[in-house]
Design an enzyme around this catalytic site. Structure first.
Site, PDB file in Angstrom:
ATOM      1  N   GLY A  13      34.339  52.712  80.090  1.00 55.18           N
ATOM      2  CA  GLY A  13      34.895  52.006  78.925  1.00 55.18           C
ATOM      3  C   GLY A  13      35.513  52.847  77.830  1.00 55.18           C
ATOM      4  O   GLY A  13      35.673  52.358  76.713  1.00 55.18           O
ATOM      5  N   ILE A  20      34.307  52.757  71.321  1.00 50.22           N
ATOM      6  CA  ILE A  20      32.887  52.975  71.022  1.00 50.22           C
ATOM      7  C   ILE A  20      32.269  53.903  72.072  1.00 50.22           C
ATOM      8  O   ILE A  20      31.436  54.754  71.752  1.00 50.22           O
ATOM      9  CB  ILE A  20      32.156  51.618  70.956  1.00 50.22           C
ATOM     10  N   TYR A 160      35.766  34.798  67.089  1.00 49.74           N
ATOM     11  CA  TYR A 160      35.227  35.546  68.228  1.00 49.74           C
ATOM     12  C   TYR A 160      35.236  34.680  69.499  1.00 49.74           C
ATOM     13  O   TYR A 160      35.288  35.179  70.611  1.00 49.74           O
ATOM     14  CB  TYR A 160      33.822  36.047  67.902  1.00 49.74           C
ATOM     15  N   LYS A 167      29.185  37.261  75.187  1.00 55.09           N
ATOM     16  CA  LYS A 167      28.150  38.173  74.661  1.00 55.09           C
ATOM     17  C   LYS A 167      26.765  37.517  74.723  1.00 55.09           C
ATOM     18  O   LYS A 167      25.765  38.202  74.944  1.00 55.09           O
ATOM     19  CB  LYS A 167      28.483  38.598  73.226  1.00 55.09           C
ATOM     20  N   LEU A 199      40.946  49.235  70.196  1.00 53.94           N
ATOM     21  CA  LEU A 199      41.949  48.438  70.917  1.00 53.94           C
ATOM     22  C   LEU A 199      41.467  47.005  71.121  1.00 53.94           C
ATOM     23  O   LEU A 199      42.200  46.054  70.861  1.00 53.94           O
ATOM     24  CB  LEU A 199      42.173  49.053  72.292  1.00 53.94           C
TER      25      LEU A 199
END
Ligand code: 0WD
Length: 269
Positions: A13, A20, A160, A167, A199
């Site tokens: 990732g 992150i 979101y 999530k 991003l």
């Protein structure tokens, strides 16, 4: 000697230097970890943008880097085969991946397409399952797996949208996986980060508004830094957190504990 001296792991990732996963990687690197990395396969092999961006960051210390689309089982199998060949066993794995098609992400949730929902769930949630399933075979007891989540999975965060639904599923998945892999001595946890400009987050509606809210409402009255998320992520992956299992650790200046704005918050100004 660093906290990760002699430890080996896989990182999924890193898209660029704002990711992150890169913030966490820098901490792991500084503590002596040996790591391999994956990037999204480049569509045009003549212009390998994703590979180049990742290489620029990790070239000095990567064990290997490989393309991997988490939707593709062959890609996943190839990464774990290579990890077995190069590392033998691994100590940690970082999953820092999410995606939703823009049309579906912008909402409303009740209007999300069937295909967009499946795709978002597959990349943002099922991918953790598929990584854990493969990691078990090469992970040492005492190993640690970490995923990234956001408060939008626990509470409604306007903007979101479908990613919040993903999530919520990811956090539940973390608990079920933690239960199952715990018997093998492997810990699975999630880190719920406050908003950071990356991003992915640039695609989330009302992101700038959230940044303002965190600096006005959170106990620390500021946003978290990538370095703070990086340090907490590295901690969860380390032996220092050996008793922490199935946890969602908030690294968000404490925003998640607030049920109403603090007295000094200026609302609507
Ligand atoms: O404010 C934020 N940035 C927060 C992010 C707050 C709280 C949580 N998070 C989460 C995200 O939801 C995600 O799970 O952190 C994780 C990492 O996100 P990020 O660092 O903010 O974003 P980014 O740097 O874009 O990394 C996510 C990466 C993808 O980047 P792009 O932008 O190219 O989509 O996930 C990877 C890809 O590298 N990714 C995939 N990897 C393999 N196969 C795939 C895929 N199919 N799709 C996306």
């Amino acid at each position: 000697m660093g906290m990760f001296t002699g430890k080996k792991g896989l990182v999924f990732g890193i898209a660029n230097d704002h990711s992150i996963a890169w913030a966490i990687t820098q901490q792991l690197r500084d503590e002596g970890a040996e790591m391999a990395f994956t990037h999204l396969p480049d569509k045009d092999p003549e212009r390998p943008r994703m590979e180049r961006r990742l290489r620029k960051l990790v070239d000095d210390f990567d064990k290997f880097i490989m393309p991997c689309d988490v939707q593709n089982d062959d890609d996943l199998d190839a990464v774990f085969a290579k990890a077995k060949e190069e590392f033998g066993e691994i100590d940690f794995l970082l999953h820092s991946i999410a995606y939703a098609p823009m049309d579906d992400l912008k909402g409303p949730v009740h209007g999300v397409s069937r295909d967009g929902f499946k795709l978002s769930m597959e990349i943002s949630c099922y991918s953790l399952i598929s990584l854990c399933h493969r990691a078990r075979d090469i992970m040492k007891p005492g190993g640690s797996i970490l995923t990234l989540t956001y408060l939008g999975g626990e509470k409604v965060i306007p903007g979101y949208n479908v990613m919040g639904v993903c999530k919520a599923a990811l956090e539940s998945t973390t608990e079920y996986l933690a239960h199952e892999l715990g018997t093998e001595g492997i810990r699975v946890n999630a880190l719920s980060a406050g908003p950071l400009k990356t991003l992915s987050s640039s695609a989330v509606g009302e992101f700038d508004q959230m940044v303002k809210l965190y600096s006005a409402f959170s106990p620390l009255r500021r946003n978290v830094t990538p370095e703070e998320v990086g340090k907490a992520g590295a901690w969860l992956l380390s032996d220092m957190a050996s008793g922490v299992v199935g946890e969602t650790l908030h690294v968000d200046s404490g925003y998640h504990i607030m049920g109403a704005p603090p007295h000094d918050a200026k609302i609507g100004e």
